[in-house]
Design a protein around this motif. Structure first.
Motif, PDB file in Angstrom:
ATOM      1  N   ALA A   1       0.837  -1.202   0.000  1.00 54.36           N
ATOM      2  CA  ALA A   1       0.000   0.000   0.000  1.00 54.36           C
ATOM      3  C   ALA A   1       0.871   1.251   0.000  1.00 54.36           C
ATOM      4  O   ALA A   1       2.062   1.197   0.339  1.00 54.36           O
ATOM      5  CB  ALA A   1      -0.917   0.006   1.218  1.00 54.36           C
ATOM      6  N   THR A   2       0.274   2.379  -0.358  1.00 51.35           N
ATOM      7  CA  THR A   2       0.961   3.656  -0.280  1.00 51.35           C
ATOM      8  C   THR A   2       0.264   4.529   0.758  1.00 51.35           C
ATOM      9  O   THR A   2      -0.952   4.447   0.933  1.00 51.35           O
ATOM     10  CB  THR A   2       0.966   4.382  -1.635  1.00 51.35           C
ATOM     11  N   SER A   3       1.025   5.354   1.438  1.00 44.70           N
ATOM     12  CA  SER A   3       0.475   6.207   2.490  1.00 44.70           C
ATOM     13  C   SER A   3      -0.155   7.464   1.896  1.00 44.70           C
ATOM     14  O   SER A   3       0.465   8.157   1.081  1.00 44.70           O
ATOM     15  CB  SER A   3       1.569   6.597   3.478  1.00 44.70           C
ATOM     16  N   LEU A   4      -1.390   7.759   2.294  1.00 47.20           N
ATOM     17  CA  LEU A   4      -2.043   9.012   1.936  1.00 47.20           C
ATOM     18  C   LEU A   4      -2.000   9.990   3.103  1.00 47.20           C
ATOM     19  O   LEU A   4      -1.857  11.186   2.907  1.00 47.20           O
ATOM     20  CB  LEU A   4      -3.496   8.762   1.513  1.00 47.20           C
ATOM     21  N   LYS A   5      -2.156   9.464   4.316  1.00 44.96           N
ATOM     22  CA  LYS A   5      -2.055  10.259   5.535  1.00 44.96           C
ATOM     23  C   LYS A   5      -1.401   9.398   6.606  1.00 44.96           C
ATOM     24  O   LYS A   5      -1.977   8.391   7.021  1.00 44.96           O
ATOM     25  CB  LYS A   5      -3.438  10.709   6.020  1.00 44.96           C
ATOM     26  N   PRO A   6      -0.218   9.759   7.072  1.00 38.80           N
ATOM     27  CA  PRO A   6       0.403   8.980   8.147  1.00 38.80           C
ATOM     28  C   PRO A   6      -0.470   8.994   9.397  1.00 38.80           C
ATOM     29  O   PRO A   6      -1.197   9.965   9.649  1.00 38.80           O
ATOM     30  CB  PRO A   6       1.723   9.714   8.389  1.00 38.80           C
ATOM     31  N   ALA A   7      -0.407   7.928  10.176  1.00 41.66           N
ATOM     32  CA  ALA A   7      -1.194   7.852  11.410  1.00 41.66           C
ATOM     33  C   ALA A   7      -0.767   8.949  12.366  1.00 41.66           C
ATOM     34  O   ALA A   7       0.424   9.163  12.605  1.00 41.66           O
ATOM     35  CB  ALA A   7      -1.010   6.489  12.066  1.00 41.66           C
ATOM     36  N   THR A   8      -1.744   9.654  12.899  1.00 37.03           N
ATOM     37  CA  THR A   8      -1.458  10.766  13.801  1.00 37.03           C
ATOM     38  C   THR A   8      -2.627  10.994  14.748  1.00 37.03           C
ATOM     39  O   THR A   8      -3.753  10.560  14.487  1.00 37.03           O
ATOM     40  CB  THR A   8      -1.175  12.055  12.993  1.00 37.03           C
ATOM     41  N   LYS A   9      -2.355  11.715  15.849  1.00 32.28           N
ATOM     42  CA  LYS A   9      -3.415  12.058  16.790  1.00 32.28           C
ATOM     43  C   LYS A   9      -4.228  13.231  16.255  1.00 32.28           C
ATOM     44  O   LYS A   9      -3.719  14.079  15.522  1.00 32.28           O
ATOM     45  CB  LYS A   9      -2.812  12.450  18.145  1.00 32.28           C
ATOM     46  N   SER A  10      -5.499  13.277  16.642  1.00 31.95           N
ATOM     47  CA  SER A  10      -6.361  14.392  16.294  1.00 31.95           C
ATOM     48  C   SER A  10      -7.326  14.624  17.447  1.00 31.95           C
ATOM     49  O   SER A  10      -7.273  13.929  18.467  1.00 31.95           O
ATOM     50  CB  SER A  10      -7.134  14.094  15.001  1.00 31.95           C
ATOM     51  N   LEU A  11      -8.229  15.570  17.282  1.00 34.32           N
ATOM     52  CA  LEU A  11      -9.204  15.839  18.336  1.00 34.32           C
ATOM     53  C   LEU A  11     -10.104  14.646  18.609  1.00 34.32           C
ATOM     54  O   LEU A  11     -10.556  14.426  19.729  1.00 34.32           O
ATOM     55  CB  LEU A  11     -10.063  17.052  17.947  1.00 34.32           C
ATOM     56  N   TRP A  12     -10.378  13.868  17.550  1.00 33.82           N
ATOM     57  CA  TRP A  12     -11.319  12.748  17.697  1.00 33.82           C
ATOM     58  C   TRP A  12     -10.644  11.429  18.040  1.00 33.82           C
ATOM     59  O   TRP A  12     -11.314  10.459  18.385  1.00 33.82           O
ATOM     60  CB  TRP A  12     -12.142  12.583  16.418  1.00 33.82           C
TER      61      TRP A  12
ATOM     62  N   LEU B   1     -15.137  14.052   2.182  1.00 32.11           N
ATOM     63  CA  LEU B   1     -14.517  12.727   2.283  1.00 32.11           C
ATOM     64  C   LEU B   1     -13.148  12.731   1.624  1.00 32.11           C
ATOM     65  O   LEU B   1     -12.176  12.187   2.169  1.00 32.11           O
ATOM     66  CB  LEU B   1     -15.418  11.670   1.653  1.00 32.11           C
ATOM     67  N   ALA B   2     -13.061  13.341   0.440  1.00 31.08           N
ATOM     68  CA  ALA B   2     -11.772  13.411  -0.251  1.00 31.08           C
ATOM     69  C   ALA B   2     -10.730  14.126   0.609  1.00 31.08           C
ATOM     70  O   ALA B   2      -9.581  13.680   0.723  1.00 31.08           O
ATOM     71  CB  ALA B   2     -11.936  14.126  -1.588  1.00 31.08           C
ATOM     72  N   LYS B   3     -11.132  15.224   1.233  1.00 30.68           N
ATOM     73  CA  LYS B   3     -10.219  15.951   2.113  1.00 30.68           C
ATOM     74  C   LYS B   3      -9.813  15.099   3.299  1.00 30.68           C
ATOM     75  O   LYS B   3      -8.638  15.087   3.699  1.00 30.68           O
ATOM     76  CB  LYS B   3     -10.878  17.250   2.587  1.00 30.68           C
ATOM     77  N   ASP B   4     -10.773  14.364   3.858  1.00 30.48           N
ATOM     78  CA  ASP B   4     -10.511  13.544   5.033  1.00 30.48           C
ATOM     79  C   ASP B   4      -9.489  12.450   4.746  1.00 30.48           C
ATOM     80  O   ASP B   4      -8.682  12.102   5.608  1.00 30.48           O
ATOM     81  CB  ASP B   4     -11.815  12.928   5.535  1.00 30.48           C
ATOM     82  N   VAL B   5      -9.526  11.887   3.519  1.00 29.45           N
ATOM     83  CA  VAL B   5      -8.600  10.798   3.196  1.00 29.45           C
ATOM     84  C   VAL B   5      -7.357  11.278   2.453  1.00 29.45           C
ATOM     85  O   VAL B   5      -6.488  10.489   2.093  1.00 29.45           O
ATOM     86  CB  VAL B   5      -9.308   9.680   2.393  1.00 29.45           C
ATOM     87  N   GLY B   6      -7.267  12.595   2.206  1.00 25.16           N
ATOM     88  CA  GLY B   6      -6.036  13.143   1.660  1.00 25.16           C
ATOM     89  C   GLY B   6      -5.866  13.086   0.164  1.00 25.16           C
ATOM     90  O   GLY B   6      -4.740  12.969  -0.328  1.00 25.16           O
ATOM     91  N   VAL B   7      -6.989  13.179  -0.586  1.00 27.22           N
ATOM     92  CA  VAL B   7      -6.899  13.170  -2.044  1.00 27.22           C
ATOM     93  C   VAL B   7      -7.724  14.316  -2.618  1.00 27.22           C
ATOM     94  O   VAL B   7      -8.579  14.888  -1.943  1.00 27.22           O
ATOM     95  CB  VAL B   7      -7.398  11.829  -2.649  1.00 27.22           C
ATOM     96  N   ALA B   8      -7.480  14.648  -3.893  1.00 27.94           N
ATOM     97  CA  ALA B   8      -8.294  15.641  -4.588  1.00 27.94           C
ATOM     98  C   ALA B   8      -9.677  15.049  -4.845  1.00 27.94           C
ATOM     99  O   ALA B   8      -9.804  13.838  -5.073  1.00 27.94           O
ATOM    100  CB  ALA B   8      -7.633  16.042  -5.904  1.00 27.94           C
ATOM    101  N   PRO B   9     -10.739  15.858  -4.839  1.00 28.57           N
ATOM    102  CA  PRO B   9     -12.098  15.332  -4.972  1.00 28.57           C
ATOM    103  C   PRO B   9     -12.488  14.931  -6.382  1.00 28.57           C
ATOM    104  O   PRO B   9     -13.490  14.216  -6.573  1.00 28.57           O
ATOM    105  CB  PRO B   9     -12.966  16.498  -4.485  1.00 28.57           C
ATOM    106  N   ASP B  10     -11.736  15.354  -7.377  1.00 25.91           N
ATOM    107  CA  ASP B  10     -12.129  15.098  -8.761  1.00 25.91           C
ATOM    108  C   ASP B  10     -11.849  13.654  -9.167  1.00 25.91           C
ATOM    109  O   ASP B  10     -10.848  13.053  -8.765  1.00 25.91           O
ATOM    110  CB  ASP B  10     -11.385  16.045  -9.705  1.00 25.91           C
ATOM    111  N   GLY B  11     -12.743  13.115  -9.981  1.00 31.25           N
ATOM    112  CA  GLY B  11     -12.571  11.766 -10.484  1.00 31.25           C
ATOM    113  C   GLY B  11     -13.622  11.458 -11.535  1.00 31.25           C
ATOM    114  O   GLY B  11     -14.707  12.046 -11.529  1.00 31.25           O
ATOM    115  N   THR B  12     -13.307  10.549 -12.441  1.00 32.33           N
ATOM    116  CA  THR B  12     -14.252  10.177 -13.485  1.00 32.33           C
ATOM    117  C   THR B  12     -14.243   8.669 -13.673  1.00 32.33           C
ATOM    118  O   THR B  12     -13.322   7.971 -13.239  1.00 32.33           O
ATOM    119  CB  THR B  12     -13.885  10.838 -14.829  1.00 32.33           C
ATOM    120  N   GLY B  13     -15.286   8.177 -14.332  1.00 33.08           N
ATOM    121  CA  GLY B  13     -15.348   6.757 -14.655  1.00 33.08           C
ATOM    122  C   GLY B  13     -15.987   5.926 -13.572  1.00 33.08           C
ATOM    123  O   GLY B  13     -16.742   6.425 -12.729  1.00 33.08           O
ATOM    124  N   SER B  14     -15.666   4.652 -13.548  1.00 32.34           N
ATOM    125  CA  SER B  14     -16.306   3.685 -12.661  1.00 32.34           C
ATOM    126  C   SER B  14     -15.899   3.883 -11.199  1.00 32.34           C
ATOM    127  O   SER B  14     -14.746   4.213 -10.901  1.00 32.34           O
ATOM    128  CB  SER B  14     -15.923   2.270 -13.099  1.00 32.34           C
TER     129      SER B  14
END
Length: 208
Positions: free
Chosen positions: A70-81, A166-179
């Motif tokens: 796998a590739t890392s999109l967001k390293p594990a870290t602490k947050s408010l939640w 959701l895209a922001k939460d998982v660390g990717v751009a929101p744009d996408g096309t196709g299946s």
């Protein structure tokens, strides 16, 4: 109450994907894999989340996923939640691993408490109404931001999230096309929702 019985991911190589999910997350019957090269680019609109009991389990599962390719999109870290991180599987599926706990209570067990299918949608309120009309029962609802449905007897808990959020939460751009490269199996019937997610009748899979 309608439930999700299975989640099918369209992947280029089912054997390789099965090996990854078994090695990284210990998943087997909870996921179904189908060979497909349906065109898709960018964000596919959804993510799968694994909820665990403590940070040590987050680290153990993410480390295993990275070691398995796998590739890392967001390293594990602490947050408010709580504590969590995000990876992208070799087949392109995005996985979030998280816990609400901020401290460990023992050694890592890699036990998964819940699997949540996060569907990115254009209008949370409209999609919530669409799914309630098809028998899903709301367990949590946060206005126009997030809705979580009850899992019932199924192995996967469905949830709705604004696509851009959701895209922001998982660390990717929101744009996408196709299946979406995703088919949801359950007892709610066979249909395609307003955001293009396909549902089909399915035999229940085994809960984790």
């Amino acid at each position: 109450m309608a439930t999700i019985a299975s989640v099918t991911l369209d992947v280029a190589d089912p054997s390789a994907a099965h090996h990854f999910y078994a090695t990284a997350f210990g998943l087997d019957t909870q996921l179904r894999l189908r060979a497909s090269n349906a065109p898709t680019t960018g964000f596919r609109g959804f993510a799968l989340a694994l909820t665990v009991s403590q940070p040590a389990d987050v680290d153990a599962l993410i480390d295993a996923a990275l070691a398995a390719g796998a590739t890392s999109l967001k390293p594990a870290t602490k947050s408010l939640w709580g504590y969590g991180g995000v990876v992208r599987a070799p087949d392109g599926t995005i996985w979030k691993v998280a816990t609400s706990a901020k401290k460990n209570t023992g050694p890592a067990t890699r036990t998964i408490d819940d699997i949540v299918l996060l569907l990115g949608v254009a209008d949370v309120v409209a999609s919530k109404r669409f799914y309630v009309e098809r028998g899903l029962v709301v367990a949590k609802s946060f206005s126009r931001v997030y809705v979580e449905f009850a899992a019932g007897s199924g192995p996967v808990k469905p949830a709705l999230y604004r696509r851009r959020a959701l895209a922001k939460d998982v660390g990717v751009a929101p744009d996408g096309t196709g299946s979406h490269r995703l088919t949801i199996g359950g007892d709610a019937g066979t249909f395609t929702d307003p955001d293009g997610y396909a549902w089909e009748a399915a035999v229940p899979a085994t809960a984790p």
